[in-house]
Design an enzyme around this catalytic site. Sequence first.
Site, PDB file in Angstrom:
ATOM      1  N   GLY A 188       0.788  -1.229   0.000  1.00 25.25           N
ATOM      2  CA  GLY A 188       0.000   0.000   0.000  1.00 25.25           C
ATOM      3  C   GLY A 188       0.818   1.275   0.000  1.00 25.25           C
ATOM      4  N   GLU A 189       0.127   2.355  -0.368  1.00 24.73           N
ATOM      5  CA  GLU A 189       0.706   3.698  -0.344  1.00 24.73           C
ATOM      6  C   GLU A 189       0.153   4.378   0.913  1.00 24.73           C
ATOM      7  OE1 GLU A 189       2.751   5.944  -1.725  1.00 24.73           O
ATOM      8  OE2 GLU A 189       1.815   7.487  -0.505  1.00 24.73           O
ATOM      9  N   SER A 220       6.846   5.730   3.843  1.00 18.75           N
ATOM     10  CA  SER A 220       7.402   5.680   2.493  1.00 18.75           C
ATOM     11  C   SER A 220       6.298   5.953   1.481  1.00 18.75           C
ATOM     12  CB  SER A 220       8.004   4.294   2.248  1.00 18.75           C
ATOM     13  OG  SER A 220       8.408   4.180   0.915  1.00 18.75           O
ATOM     14  N   SER A 244       9.826   7.014  -2.931  1.00 20.46           N
ATOM     15  CA  SER A 244      10.174   6.042  -3.975  1.00 20.46           C
ATOM     16  C   SER A 244      10.372   6.819  -5.263  1.00 20.46           C
ATOM     17  CB  SER A 244       9.040   5.035  -4.172  1.00 20.46           C
ATOM     18  OG  SER A 244       8.898   4.251  -3.040  1.00 20.46           O
ATOM     19  N   LEU A 245      11.604   7.008  -5.664  1.00 23.24           N
ATOM     20  CA  LEU A 245      11.888   7.822  -6.852  1.00 23.24           C
ATOM     21  C   LEU A 245      11.865   6.927  -8.103  1.00 23.24           C
ATOM     22  CD1 LEU A 245      12.682  10.679  -7.794  1.00 23.24           C
ATOM     23  CD2 LEU A 245      15.067   9.961  -7.607  1.00 23.24           C
ATOM     24  N   ASN A 320      13.874  -6.713  -7.181  1.00 28.71           N
ATOM     25  CA  ASN A 320      13.579  -8.064  -6.701  1.00 28.71           C
ATOM     26  C   ASN A 320      12.571  -8.717  -7.638  1.00 28.71           C
ATOM     27  OD1 ASN A 320      15.119  -8.136  -4.220  1.00 28.71           O
ATOM     28  ND2 ASN A 320      13.735  -6.522  -3.518  1.00 28.71           N
ATOM     29  N   CYS A 363      11.498  -6.048  -0.914  1.00 27.79           N
ATOM     30  CA  CYS A 363      10.866  -4.820  -1.368  1.00 27.79           C
ATOM     31  C   CYS A 363      10.156  -5.023  -2.712  1.00 27.79           C
ATOM     32  CB  CYS A 363      11.949  -3.764  -1.502  1.00 27.79           C
ATOM     33  SG  CYS A 363      11.298  -2.136  -1.549  1.00 27.79           S
TER      34      CYS A 363
HETATM   35  S1  SF4 Z   1       5.550   0.371  -5.059  1.00 32.31           S
HETATM   36 FE1  SF4 Z   1       4.305   0.989  -3.292  1.00 32.31          FE
HETATM   37  S2  SF4 Z   1       2.975   2.586  -4.152  1.00 32.31           S
HETATM   38 FE2  SF4 Z   1       3.796   1.487  -5.926  1.00 32.31          FE
HETATM   39  S3  SF4 Z   1       2.238  -0.080  -6.357  1.00 32.31           S
HETATM   40 FE3  SF4 Z   1       3.770  -1.004  -4.976  1.00 32.31          FE
HETATM   41  S4  SF4 Z   1       2.907  -0.735  -2.934  1.00 32.31           S
HETATM   42 FE4  SF4 Z   1       1.840   0.675  -4.289  1.00 32.31          FE
END
Ligand code: SF4
Length: 386
Positions: A188-189, A220, A244-245, A320, A363
């Site tokens: 999730g975001e 994050s 997250s760039l 990954n 990750c």
């Molecule tokens: S990287 Fe983070 S924000 Fe992007 S889809 Fe995956 S969980 Fe969602």
Amino acid sequence: MAHADLAAVVPTRRRLKREIMLHLPEQPDHAILGQTLAEFAAARGKHPQFFKKTYAHMMRTAEGIALPPITRQHDDGGTVKFCLPVGDYNGKSLETESVIIPMLSYKGPSWFSLCISSQVGCRMACSFCETARMGLLKNLSAAEIVQQRIVARELRLAQFAAENKPLERPRYCYFVDGIQNIVFMGMGEPLDNFDNVTQAIRVLSDPSGLAFPMSQICVSTVGRIDGLNKLAALNWPNLRIAISLNAPNDKLRDELMPINKGMPLKDLQRTLIEYPMSPRGRYMIEYVLIKGVNDSLADAEAVADFCRPLRCIVNLIPYNPQRGASFETPAHETVLAFMERLKSHKIFTKRRITKGRDLMSACGQLGNPEVRRQKPNPRLPVLPTV
Ligand code: SF4
């Protein structure tokens, strides 16, 4: 002071337990995990002082709280992934995924980071991420976020007990279980579930309860500018922020991370410059290196340009692999060359050592394949732009 008087003011374990039972329903709803001491007391019509010891005891021992059963748990060389049930959607069970990660210091593994989820699935649709394939299925409540920390603590303490290790510190210390960091880097975001995530942070850091320092909690984000502005208004300068760039320019970032179409890099950079971070704070800039996509030295130059005005640390994460994904992990030499190029611009850069890849818990690998093909929940709000 007479013994009887002393007994009246010093709470024994049995008295505290009785107090908890007096003030909570017999099968307490674990939603109380989403309440700070002040809210817990207000809901029961009392002054916080009245519940101070009860609340602290409840949060620090989990006594009187109905914790959910662990549905799945895997251990890979000390990296533990565990899942907790959080209801269902379209007849399929939903679960959170959390990972306890041992961290290395020069003395060996000495402390742990806890990676927690803020949603089940995600609607940000980053093309390199397993969670994105699920779509957004559920925003977690504050209690469902906080319970991940409590279950992680109980798991760690159970491990101490199994190894016959005595606790080195009193149980009320936030790091009694060795977990010294909580990072919102699971599914999730976090800024897409802003109210519940910020409420969970209030509960986690409430000094009367779990007392986890805000400076040890990291949110994050993909760069939700609206969320960062709302976070800035809360004025939590010690809260750590990771971005997250993952791409050096808007063209590539639009492809890898669709959020960039509405919130481009220039706007994100300006928001970060204006964000009220503590003078000693640093942004963590996360950069997933994907072979042949964003790992060239020219890309490193562009990343350095983005980072130059920011107080930040760049964290390079070799991609990954996911189930059936088309991207590949770059060679070790490519990662080192990228890192050296950033360092040559005096950008402090680290390379993340991947853990839990075999468990699909590294990750960008979290997500349950059994529910990921369902349609996203149509009742959830439309993605904003700035
Ligand atoms: S990287 Fe983070 S924000 Fe992007 S889809 Fe995956 S969980 Fe969602």
